[in-house]
Design a protein around this motif. Sequence first.
Motif, PDB file in Angstrom:
ATOM      1  N   UNK A  24       0.814  -1.206   0.000  1.00  0.00           N
ATOM      2  CA  UNK A  24       0.000   0.000   0.000  1.00  0.00           C
ATOM      3  C   UNK A  24       0.846   1.253   0.000  1.00  0.00           C
ATOM      4  N   UNK A  25       0.475   2.238   0.814  1.00  0.00           N
ATOM      5  CA  UNK A  25       1.204   3.515   0.815  1.00  0.00           C
ATOM      6  C   UNK A  25       2.616   3.411   1.389  1.00  0.00           C
ATOM      7  N   UNK A  26       2.985   2.255   1.954  1.00  0.00           N
ATOM      8  CA  UNK A  26       4.328   2.097   2.516  1.00  0.00           C
ATOM      9  C   UNK A  26       5.356   1.678   1.473  1.00  0.00           C
TER      10      UNK A  26
ATOM     11  N   UNK B  99       9.474   1.785  11.867  1.00  0.00           N
ATOM     12  CA  UNK B  99       8.781   0.673  11.211  1.00  0.00           C
ATOM     13  C   UNK B  99       7.271   0.894  11.305  1.00  0.00           C
ATOM     14  N   UNK B 100       6.627   0.828  10.149  1.00  0.00           N
ATOM     15  CA  UNK B 100       5.171   1.032  10.076  1.00  0.00           C
ATOM     16  C   UNK B 100       4.509  -0.192   9.457  1.00  0.00           C
ATOM     17  N   UNK B 101       3.186  -0.265   9.587  1.00  0.00           N
ATOM     18  CA  UNK B 101       2.443  -1.387   9.020  1.00  0.00           C
ATOM     19  C   UNK B 101       1.235  -0.892   8.246  1.00  0.00           C
ATOM     20  N   UNK B 102       0.750  -1.744   7.357  1.00  0.00           N
ATOM     21  CA  UNK B 102      -0.440  -1.452   6.554  1.00  0.00           C
ATOM     22  C   UNK B 102      -1.460  -2.579   6.705  1.00  0.00           C
TER      23      UNK B 102
ATOM     24  N   UNK C 180      18.940  -5.068  11.933  1.00  0.00           N
ATOM     25  CA  UNK C 180      19.744  -5.454  10.771  1.00  0.00           C
ATOM     26  C   UNK C 180      19.395  -4.559   9.584  1.00  0.00           C
ATOM     27  N   UNK C 181      20.410  -3.961   9.004  1.00  0.00           N
ATOM     28  CA  UNK C 181      20.215  -3.017   7.900  1.00  0.00           C
ATOM     29  C   UNK C 181      19.585  -3.656   6.659  1.00  0.00           C
ATOM     30  N   UNK C 182      20.065  -4.820   6.175  1.00  0.00           N
ATOM     31  CA  UNK C 182      19.427  -5.411   4.980  1.00  0.00           C
ATOM     32  C   UNK C 182      17.950  -5.752   5.228  1.00  0.00           C
ATOM     33  N   UNK C 183      17.648  -6.240   6.420  1.00  0.00           N
ATOM     34  CA  UNK C 183      16.255  -6.566   6.755  1.00  0.00           C
ATOM     35  C   UNK C 183      15.401  -5.303   6.747  1.00  0.00           C
TER      36      UNK C 183
ATOM     37  N   UNK D 295      14.578  -4.115   3.302  1.00  0.00           N
ATOM     38  CA  UNK D 295      13.560  -4.969   2.674  1.00  0.00           C
ATOM     39  C   UNK D 295      12.144  -4.513   3.030  1.00  0.00           C
ATOM     40  N   UNK D 296      11.997  -3.873   4.190  1.00  0.00           N
ATOM     41  CA  UNK D 296      10.670  -3.408   4.618  1.00  0.00           C
ATOM     42  C   UNK D 296      10.096  -2.338   3.689  1.00  0.00           C
ATOM     43  N   UNK D 297      10.945  -1.669   2.911  1.00  0.00           N
ATOM     44  CA  UNK D 297      10.455  -0.674   1.960  1.00  0.00           C
ATOM     45  C   UNK D 297       9.664  -1.331   0.834  1.00  0.00           C
ATOM     46  N   UNK D 298       9.890  -2.629   0.623  1.00  0.00           N
ATOM     47  CA  UNK D 298       9.179  -3.372  -0.424  1.00  0.00           C
ATOM     48  C   UNK D 298       8.152  -4.323   0.193  1.00  0.00           C
ATOM     49  N   UNK D 299       8.490  -4.904   1.327  1.00  0.00           N
ATOM     50  CA  UNK D 299       7.622  -5.870   1.990  1.00  0.00           C
ATOM     51  C   UNK D 299       7.469  -5.479   3.463  1.00  0.00           C
TER      52      UNK D 299
END
Length: 190
Positions: free
Chosen positions: A12-14, A22-25, A130-133, A136-140
């Motif tokens: 969604x908007x994230x 860290x946010x959630x949709x 963890x930076x890589x994790x 990844x939140x920007x996509x998932x």
Amino acid sequence: MRSEKVARELAGPLYGQEPWPIRFYTHSFMAACFNTLACSFIYNHYQFGTQKKDWAGRISDGPSGPPPNDRGVLWNSGHIIMPKKGETFPGPVELAWTSLDGTPFQASVDLDDLFKERLVLHNVVRENVQEPWLKYLAVQPLSPKILVELDDRTVSVYMKAIIATVQERVPGEPATRLRIEPVLAWKHTY
């Protein structure tokens, strides 16, 4: 690997946004009641609790027992709630219950107001994520679990999400880099 179109719809908007904080949709929902003579939760058109309607529409009530010794079992299942028309929450949680002393109660818990900033509640400092994790939140984005718990006259709302950390909590055990702890978001005694 899912397509970018599917990822955009789920996030969604994230999608593509800065992942910290860290946010959630989307979210999962669970409900549990303890120490009541009868209880009912209605959320997203589903009923949870000990009060149920049978095929003829008759209501049957039942008492709920004490909480389990290991409250971790409360998080084992849940209903995944996907946003509708861009709304993360489909409406408030409607509660109706009878406390152990026989007093009837009704309450409404507005999760949309409670989590208006859509922040994932956790106890991990930014430097230990963890930076890589995190990237990844920007996509998932994360989809946390939300538990509404009723215990006699007290309603509590908890959130739980997996956070990948740099440091192991138990040295030599890589699995302890994942923090999965319930965090109290709100509590009220009636």
